[in-house]
Design an enzyme around this catalytic site. Structure first.
Site, short mmCIF file in Angstrom:
data_model
loop_
_atom_site.label_atom_id
_atom_site.label_comp_id
_atom_site.label_asym_id
_atom_site.label_seq_id
_atom_site.Cartn_x
_atom_site.Cartn_y
_atom_site.Cartn_z
N HIS A 266 0.83 -1.22 0.00
CA HIS A 266 0.00 0.00 0.00
C HIS A 266 0.86 1.26 0.00
CE1 HIS A 266 -3.71 -2.15 0.21
NE2 HIS A 266 -3.38 -2.76 1.32
N HIS A 345 -7.22 8.81 -35.72
CA HIS A 345 -5.77 8.93 -35.51
C HIS A 345 -5.45 8.96 -34.04
CE1 HIS A 345 -1.70 10.71 -35.85
NE2 HIS A 345 -1.71 10.19 -37.03
ZN LIG Z 1 -6.15 -6.04 -0.19
#
Ligand SMILES: [Zn+2]
Length: 440
Positions: A266, A345
């Protein structure tokens, strides 16, 4: 439940989910409500006075210990990453996540319950375009714990992840393109996993009261303990990808880029989200529309159209900002996704064609020529372009500053101009152009 990649989406109706929160072990009911375009994802604490809301934004990130906690003022919401991963990956840009506790239900430790919830609520397209973060230059973040996240340019959102436990036990690798279908099938069912040596101290301190083999896989030595068998042989790396998606959702934009992650957590995911937000802020700051002078010195769109014969979709100058001298000026063109050339494009990866930038330079240079000649009774023909260089892609949302300077004019019939285009303070293209003039 088809999602149009270019448009924002919300849930079609309110749907709810009940369960247990991981850290306190309390009962919690979560309701997912529709929200208007540009609202983003907000968590609402129904259990507190005045029902405060917290924006799911990286600026509100508080802690990343084992789970991702966001907060504003004294109000907190813990363990937001699985709900956020499901919302983002299933295509929901705008929603209110209302809860009567400080943490969403942990479910079985995966994002399965949230995918089911979103499917019950339905997903509806809105009128506003989605905001994207297009990776232009490679970015990376690295942590002392050995986590390494690299973000590379890509026209899709991809994640390639390598997971390794203590002493490199359970080393696993997986690479996926994140789409709603892939997320639902390959990523959402992957459960949280913990290594026994890491959670033992937390269990002793009674910090994970709601934790059990019902909502996490526990790895002790070589043994894998869980209520039901592994859902995938490489379930751990899949859950790591789930957490990356949930944490990066805090940037509040869709990513077109490839995340290459080695042993992510995290903390490193949040570092990458912060780096992306910093880069986005920098881009927005330099690309912000400037106060454009009209009347004194510059030309507004009407005045430009009085001089140039070009019209939509071939008028490549919105305004002339200023004439530095009689032979030097700066024009501006705001490039939006609505330009017809983006349709072809390229679909899914819109880039402004280089020749259109040369055309923009030619139009700004012709304004100089017409002004100098004080007549528009002649037409300037573009004869040659030399020293043409395209240095960086120009993308929808960019503002191009087109600089042109007349360097030579031979008689009344020939002229040369040195031009360059600037986006975000960097030269994106340059050319030396030659014109001839013919009577209309
Ligand atoms: Zn998790």
């Amino acid at each position: 439940m088809a999602v149009t990649p270019e448009l924002q989406h919300t849930v079609s109706k309110t749907a709810s989910l009940s369960g247990t929160s991981l850290h306190t072990g309390e009962k919690v009911t979560l309701k997912l409500h529709p929200a208007p375009a540009d609202h983003g994802i907000k968590f609402r604490r129904k259990d507190l006075q005045d029902e405060p809301t917290i924006d799911a934004k990286i600026e509100n990130l508080k802690t990343v210990e084992r789970a991702t906690t966001i907060g504003e003022g004294a109000v907190r919401v813990h363990t937001v990453e699985h709900a956020l991963a499901a919302l983002w990956a299933m295509g929901v840009d705008n929603a209110i996540v209302e809860m009567d506790a400080n943490e969403p239900p942990i479910g079985d430790g995966s994002a399965q319950a949230y995918v089911d919830l979103i499917k019950r609520a339905g997903v509806t397209a809105q009128e506003e375009p989605r905001k994207f973060f297009d990776v232009r230059d490679t970015m990376h973040v690295e942590s002392k714990t050995g986590a390494l996240l690299i973000l590379l340019p890509d026209d899709k959102f991809r994640i390639s992840c390598t997971q390794a436990g203590p002493n490199n036990r359970f080393a696993q690798f997986l690479s996926v393109e994140v789409t709603p279908a892939v997320f639902e099938r390959e990523i959402a069912p992957a459960r949280t996993f913990v290594f026994y040596e890491d959670v033992k101290p937390l269990m002793d301190k009674n910090l994970i009261r709601g934790g059990s083999l019902e909502n996490a896989i526990v790895v002790r030595g070589e043994a894998v303990l869980s209520k039901e068998p592994l859902r995938f042989p490489d379930e751990f790396v899949r859950h790591k990808i789930l957490d990356i998606i949930g944490d990066l959702a805090l940037i509040g934009r869709r990513i077109r880029g490839h995340v290459v992650a080695v042993k992510p957590g995290h903390a490193s995911n949040a570092d990458l989200a912060r780096a992306i937000t910093r880069e986005q802020t920098r881009r927005s700051a330099v690309a912000a529309p400037r106060t454009i002078p009209t009347g004194d010195g510059g030309l507004d769109t009407d005045q430009v159209m009085q001089i140039l014969p070009h019209r939509f979709p071939f008028l490549m100058v919105d305004r002339i900002l200023s004439f530095e001298t009689e032979t030097k000026c700066v024009g501006v063109k705001t490039v939006t996704i609505n330009e017809p050339f983006f349709q072809g494009h390229f679909p899914g990866h819109p880039v402004m064609p280089g020749v259109m930038q040369v055309e923009a330079m030619a139009q700004v240079a012709s304004i100089l020529l017409f002004k100098l000649a004080k007549t528009t009774s002649r037409i300037g023909y573009f004869m040659s372009a030399d020293e043409v260089k395209f240095r960086k892609p120009v993308l929808p949302g960019d503002t191009i500053f087109i600089h042109a300077e007349l360097t030579k004019s031979r008689g009344e019939r020939l002229a040369k101009a040195k031009c360059h285009c600037v986006v975000n303070d960097a030269i994106v293209s340059e050319a030396e152009l030659m014109f001839t003039f013919l009577d209309k």
